[in-house]
Design a protein around this motif. Sequence first.
Motif, short mmCIF file in Angstrom:
data_model
loop_
_atom_site.label_atom_id
_atom_site.label_comp_id
_atom_site.label_asym_id
_atom_site.label_seq_id
_atom_site.Cartn_x
_atom_site.Cartn_y
_atom_site.Cartn_z
N ILE A 1 0.85 -1.18 0.00
CA ILE A 1 0.00 0.00 0.00
C ILE A 1 0.89 1.24 0.00
O ILE A 1 1.57 1.52 0.98
N ARG A 2 0.87 1.96 -1.12
CA ARG A 2 1.72 3.15 -1.23
C ARG A 2 1.26 4.24 -0.27
O ARG A 2 0.07 4.39 -0.01
N ASN A 3 2.21 4.98 0.24
CA ASN A 3 1.97 6.13 1.13
C ASN A 3 1.26 5.77 2.43
O ASN A 3 0.66 6.63 3.07
N ILE A 4 1.31 4.52 2.81
CA ILE A 4 0.61 4.13 4.04
C ILE A 4 1.26 4.76 5.27
O ILE A 4 0.58 5.14 6.21
N SER A 5 2.58 4.87 5.27
CA SER A 5 3.27 5.45 6.43
C SER A 5 2.83 6.89 6.67
O SER A 5 2.60 7.29 7.81
N GLU A 6 2.68 7.65 5.60
CA GLU A 6 2.24 9.05 5.73
C GLU A 6 0.81 9.12 6.26
O GLU A 6 0.48 9.95 7.10
N ALA A 7 -0.05 8.23 5.78
CA ALA A 7 -1.44 8.22 6.22
C ALA A 7 -1.53 7.82 7.69
O ALA A 7 -2.29 8.42 8.46
N LEU A 8 -0.75 6.83 8.09
CA LEU A 8 -0.77 6.39 9.48
C LEU A 8 -0.22 7.45 10.43
O LEU A 8 -0.68 7.56 11.57
N ALA A 9 0.74 8.22 9.96
CA ALA A 9 1.34 9.26 10.79
C ALA A 9 0.33 10.35 11.16
O ALA A 9 0.50 11.05 12.16
N LYS A 10 -0.73 10.47 10.41
CA LYS A 10 -1.74 11.51 10.65
C LYS A 10 -2.81 11.08 11.65
O LYS A 10 -3.64 11.88 12.04
N LEU B 1 -5.86 5.90 18.16
CA LEU B 1 -6.28 5.18 16.96
C LEU B 1 -5.07 4.55 16.27
O LEU B 1 -5.17 3.46 15.72
N ALA B 2 -3.94 5.21 16.34
CA ALA B 2 -2.73 4.67 15.73
C ALA B 2 -2.32 3.37 16.40
O ALA B 2 -1.90 2.42 15.73
N ASP B 3 -2.43 3.30 17.73
CA ASP B 3 -2.09 2.07 18.46
C ASP B 3 -2.97 0.90 18.02
O ASP B 3 -2.49 -0.19 17.76
N THR B 4 -4.26 1.16 17.93
CA THR B 4 -5.21 0.12 17.52
C THR B 4 -4.95 -0.31 16.08
O THR B 4 -4.94 -1.49 15.77
N THR B 5 -4.72 0.67 15.23
CA THR B 5 -4.46 0.38 13.82
C THR B 5 -3.17 -0.42 13.65
O THR B 5 -3.12 -1.37 12.87
N THR C 1 -0.57 -5.39 12.24
CA THR C 1 0.42 -6.41 12.57
C THR C 1 -0.19 -7.80 12.48
O THR C 1 0.41 -8.73 11.93
N SER C 2 -1.41 -7.95 13.00
CA SER C 2 -2.06 -9.27 12.94
C SER C 2 -2.41 -9.65 11.51
O SER C 2 -2.22 -10.80 11.11
N VAL C 3 -2.91 -8.69 10.73
CA VAL C 3 -3.23 -8.97 9.32
C VAL C 3 -1.95 -9.29 8.55
O VAL C 3 -1.91 -10.22 7.75
N ASP C 4 -0.91 -8.54 8.81
CA ASP C 4 0.37 -8.75 8.14
C ASP C 4 0.92 -10.15 8.44
O ASP C 4 1.38 -10.86 7.54
#
Length: 90
Positions: A6-15, A20-24, A29-32
């Motif tokens: 997934i491109r640009n996922i790091s930037e999206a997660l940083a926002k 919510l970031a902890d849960t995400t 991690t589990s999906v990965d």
Amino acid sequence: HLRKQIRNISEALAKLPLNLADTTEAWMTSVDSFLKLKEEENTNEYLPFVCKLGFLLGSGGDQELAVQNLLQFITGARSRPLPDGAIPKA
């Protein structure tokens, strides 16, 4: 795995807000891990079990079948019947 797909996922997660970031992160991690194990199932003999939580909790009318399937998977009894009374006890 997901970060590569997934491109640009790091930037999206940083926002995301911290809570919510902890849960995400935990979910990702589990999906990965699931996808990585599934991808290598020929060598690691991984056999995933996936079930909707709503079925196990009884919202949908298929609770008994979902519990039976889960118990058969956990106990390795997929090809033989479960002991009498196993489902009500679960």
